[in-house]
Every structure is written in C-alpha cells, then in structure tokens.
Design an enzyme around this catalytic site. Sequence first.
Site, PDB file in Angstrom:
ATOM      1  N   GLY A  29       0.953  -0.950   0.302  1.00 45.01           N
ATOM      2  CA  GLY A  29       0.105  -0.545  -0.167  1.00 45.01           C
ATOM      3  C   GLY A  29       0.888   1.306  -0.126  1.00 45.01           C
ATOM      4  O   GLY A  29       1.935   1.485   0.816  1.00 45.01           O
ATOM      5  N   CYS A  30       0.663   2.465  -0.116  1.00 46.69           N
ATOM      6  CA  CYS A  30       1.120   3.622  -0.414  1.00 46.69           C
ATOM      7  C   CYS A  30       1.373   4.048   1.573  1.00 46.69           C
ATOM      8  O   CYS A  30       2.155   4.491   1.378  1.00 46.69           O
ATOM      9  CB  CYS A  30      -0.417   4.604  -0.975  1.00 46.69           C
ATOM     10  SG  CYS A  30      -1.444   4.696  -1.028  1.00 46.69           S
TER      11      CYS A  30
END
Length: 337
Positions: free
Chosen positions: A147-148
């Site tokens: 995930g970012c």
Amino acid sequence: MSEISIIGAGGFTGKELLSLLSRHPKYKAVHVTSDKLAGKSLSEVFPDLVSPKDLVFKKHEDEVPKGSLVVLAVPNDASLELTPKFLDKGHKVIDLSGVYRLHNQEKFETNYKLKHTSFSLTDKAVFGIPEIFRDKLKGADFVSNPGCFSTSVILSLYFLGNLRKQIKPRIVADCKSGISGAGGRTEDSGYSFNSVYENFRAYKILSHQHEPEIQEYCFAGSGLPEPEILFVPHLLPVYRGILSTIYLEAESENLPLLETLIENTKSEPFIRIRKSPEEIDLAKVSGTNYLDISLKQRGKNITMVAALDNLMKGAASQALQNINLMLGEPESLGLLH
C-alpha cells in the site's frame, strides 16, 4: 520485448503504469481490461497517453496473452477471484490490491471486510518493497505490491536498522494523502471535488486497512515483535502525494539517527535522505519513484517525515520496479530519467 497485461487498466494506477510502459525499453503493454470501458481504445479513454494507442480495452474475463506478466489493478474482491486463475495458467502476477499482503487471516478479514477464499496463496506471494525484499523479488512468480501509506511508513522505520531496537514499540503514524490515494476512485460524496476543495479531514480513524500492514512489516528483519501502531490518515485537497509524519519514543537521547539513515540508504537509487524534515514536501516527489525521508530528535522524542507519490512509489512505479526484478532486468530501468 516482454509483454505486460494490465487487468483494471482504466483506473488511476493503470493509467500511470501504461505511461511508464510506453517509455520502457524492454516491455510493452499488450492487453488492457476494464469491464466499464470494454470496446473503447486507449486513445479514446486516455488521449494524453503517447502510446500504445491501438490497444482496445477488453473485459476482465477475456483471454490474456500467453506468457505475459499480469498486473492486477482491480478492487480486492476482483483480485481474490482473478489471481488464482492467472497463477494456475502459469502467468507471473503482480497484485496491487491488499488481498495477499497480510499473513494473519483474521486481521485481513476484519480490516478488509472480506472473506478470504485463497489464503494459502499469501505464503507464495513476495511482499513488493524492493528495498527490503530485493533478493526474493528477483525472478519471483507472484508479488503483492504494498500500500501507499504502508510504503512510506515501513521504509522510514526499516532504514533505522538496528536503532529500531532503541525505539519503544508504540508508533504513531499521522499521514496525509491526496484524493487519488484515499479511495477517490469511486467518486462518492466524500471524495468529490466539492467535498475536498478548501477542506481537510481525517478518515478511517484507527480502522484503515494499511494499519496491520504497517504493523507486520515495519520491524522486518529486526527480530523484534510487532509494535503497536496508531495510524490515522487525512485527506488533502490535492490530487496526488502522501506525506507521513511518524512519532517515536526512543529509549535514550542523542541517537545517530540521521547518520544511520544516510548509511543504510547510500546504495538505494530511490531513497533520498534530507538533512531536515522541513525540506520534505509533495512537490519534490510528484511524478517520481522517490521516497524522501528525514527526522529530528529532541530528548527521547523522534519525529520522522516521509513523502512519496502515491500513484508512483506508492503504486505504479514501485510495481514497475518489482517487474524489473521479476523479469531479471536492472531494477531502475525505465524509472530514472
């Protein structure tokens, strides 16, 4: 030329990856899908993309070219259905959803509100942060892209190296994201222009799906137990970018923190250590695969600041970094200009 198929290419990340592939010397996109855009050409949907304009969007269920590497840029439920099928057909797969990141099934199902029907595949997936799992990613058949938010926090802590043993196991991550990193794909009322313009708010407080991901990987390789994570994301009135402020408490004062970050990242092409956290801002990382990190310590209190582009190092360009490793190419190929 190695062939790449992008499932869900009509979204934010799909478009960014197509743009990167159009300039890559060794890869070409040969198959793109979107159930909503099926039958339309890339030039119709993304007229600003230089190439490949002749591709036409197919449906997710349509046959994928044999031997192509498959990138899944689809929602979690779609990835749960499609990933096993592509792996069974012998495709190398890189999944951008969160389905195969967590190794605790109960945490996954609680945080993603989704019953996991192929959990055994999680053990076969390599977590796609090259700076941590580079050796495992080389030649890998199945990669779970991180995930970012998770990338910004996990890597910031990872590069503290052995100094993580001097950190008390309670970490506060206060993160801000542009709408493209906060679920704006659905354009519901909370992410519409009217809702974000001249506005600022927290969301998914203590319930965001990236929290257990940060918890599982932020002390990777240290031998330490998983710390307590308090993670609160905020929605910025901008399109792209993530800025994470991480609060830590040390066991002692005057640790060589900045020196350690510099030493541990000197061979990393996409990690930039700034002298002061005040130097870090979204504009410096926008459109790049860079992660900028810095910190300050006062007494036993440590504040780290990190920034990345959520659509790039937080998604598409990190995926390309992983693809390079999966296919035996230089890791930075097509990512440094």
